[in-house]
Write a protein that holds these residues in place. Sequence first.
Motif, PDB file in Angstrom:
ATOM      1  N   SER A 382     -67.729-115.226  50.984  1.00 28.01           N
ATOM      2  CA  SER A 382     -68.068-116.142  49.713  1.00 28.01           C
ATOM      3  C   SER A 382     -67.644-115.054  49.264  1.00 28.01           C
ATOM      4  O   SER A 382     -68.182-113.457  48.779  1.00 28.01           O
ATOM      5  N   GLY A 387     -64.082-118.177  44.613  1.00 26.96           N
ATOM      6  CA  GLY A 387     -62.780-119.074  45.557  1.00 26.96           C
ATOM      7  C   GLY A 387     -61.879-117.894  46.424  1.00 26.96           C
ATOM      8  O   GLY A 387     -62.474-117.006  46.923  1.00 26.96           O
ATOM      9  N   ASP A 388     -61.357-118.778  46.826  1.00 29.19           N
ATOM     10  CA  ASP A 388     -60.603-118.571  47.976  1.00 29.19           C
ATOM     11  C   ASP A 388     -59.282-117.654  47.117  1.00 29.19           C
ATOM     12  O   ASP A 388     -58.111-118.287  46.465  1.00 29.19           O
TER      13      ASP A 388
END
Length: 405
Positions: A382, A387-388
Amino acid sequence: MEGRVTVLIREFELEKDREAADAIDRVCEVGPSGKMTLFTDLLGDPVSRVRHSPAFLMLVAETVGPATEIVGLIRGCVKTVTCGKKPTRSGATTAKHQNPPSPIYTKVGYILGLRVSPYHRRMGIGLKLVREMEEWFRDTGAEYAYMATDKDNEASVRLFTGRCGYSKFRTPSILVHPVFAHRSPAANLATMIHLSPTDAELLYRRRFSTVEFFPRDIDAVLHNPLSLGTFVAVPRETIWSGISSFLSDPPSSWAVLSVWNCKDVFRLEIRGAGRFRRGLAWASRVVDRAMPWLRIPSVPDLFHPFGVYFLYGVGGEGNEAAEMARALCGHAHNMARMAGGVGVVAAEVASCEPLREGIPHWRRLSCAEDLWCVKRLAEDYSDGAVGDWTKSPPGTTIFVDPREF
């Protein structure tokens, strides 16, 4: 031949593998013809380019059989860097100098120096080396892996984006400028302040800690013997009262950069230049030696191994920040000139870096788009608010760690 060659991937052993690893480095040119290419490791230690990182590893690919042979190698390191910043709470103070945003950190693995012998390519050796390095990244806790390559290196781009699952991420520019025989007058455009490593760390953490790829261990970078100093340029009428006063009330325009001594790690040379270009460079040096008062910007001998000073941590603010950066680059040029054996000064910055116009460079020697590719190593990690990271848009600036140049 492909079916008859078995390759073992193992960890590099200095005393046993040094000569073979050096030979692989020499036969594998880095960069297209006419550009700078890696020549040799001055320290006689093939891991010297990554050994300054918190965690590093070098692997070799060795043929299995009666006559073993090293046919490939890869270097990698793991560190913690900034991948974004935490959003500011509604109603929070906007006094950026007193309350800078908080960075979001992630652990990354960096692949540096993948080499495969020209006689053993297209056998899957590069893919095996990358996969073994990625396993070590995962074991060390890295959430992402990334690498840098010339955008025109089709084989490298095809391997990483096609077979290894990497995506094109950032396209910074490598800006390279020769070191001439005469002092650069640009250094006189501003007042130059030489910061101690402690003051430099305070400045970088306060003003640059949310920049992408900013290393969490910036203190280790600044205290490294290869880091030759951090310099701030301010308008000539500015009275310097210390780093605390500067951070609380900076001048209208200023810039900062640090200088890293790559000369004691590796050397570069230009290959593929024709006789005409070599002749012009030679003639410029001859004329300059005969008539030094003309201050001709003679081209240094870049066709034999030369050292590099790398400019990192480039940043600043204000309408005249680019001119302040130009003054800093002139100061770094003069440092390189006095050191001797340094052929160029180089910087790597984001393609949309606001201070880019203040960084002198020769287009012929520079790389307009250095391709960085990234891969998320585990989906269950995470990254908090970011986010990614692989899907995040680029920022206007980027922090290039000199340990990986």
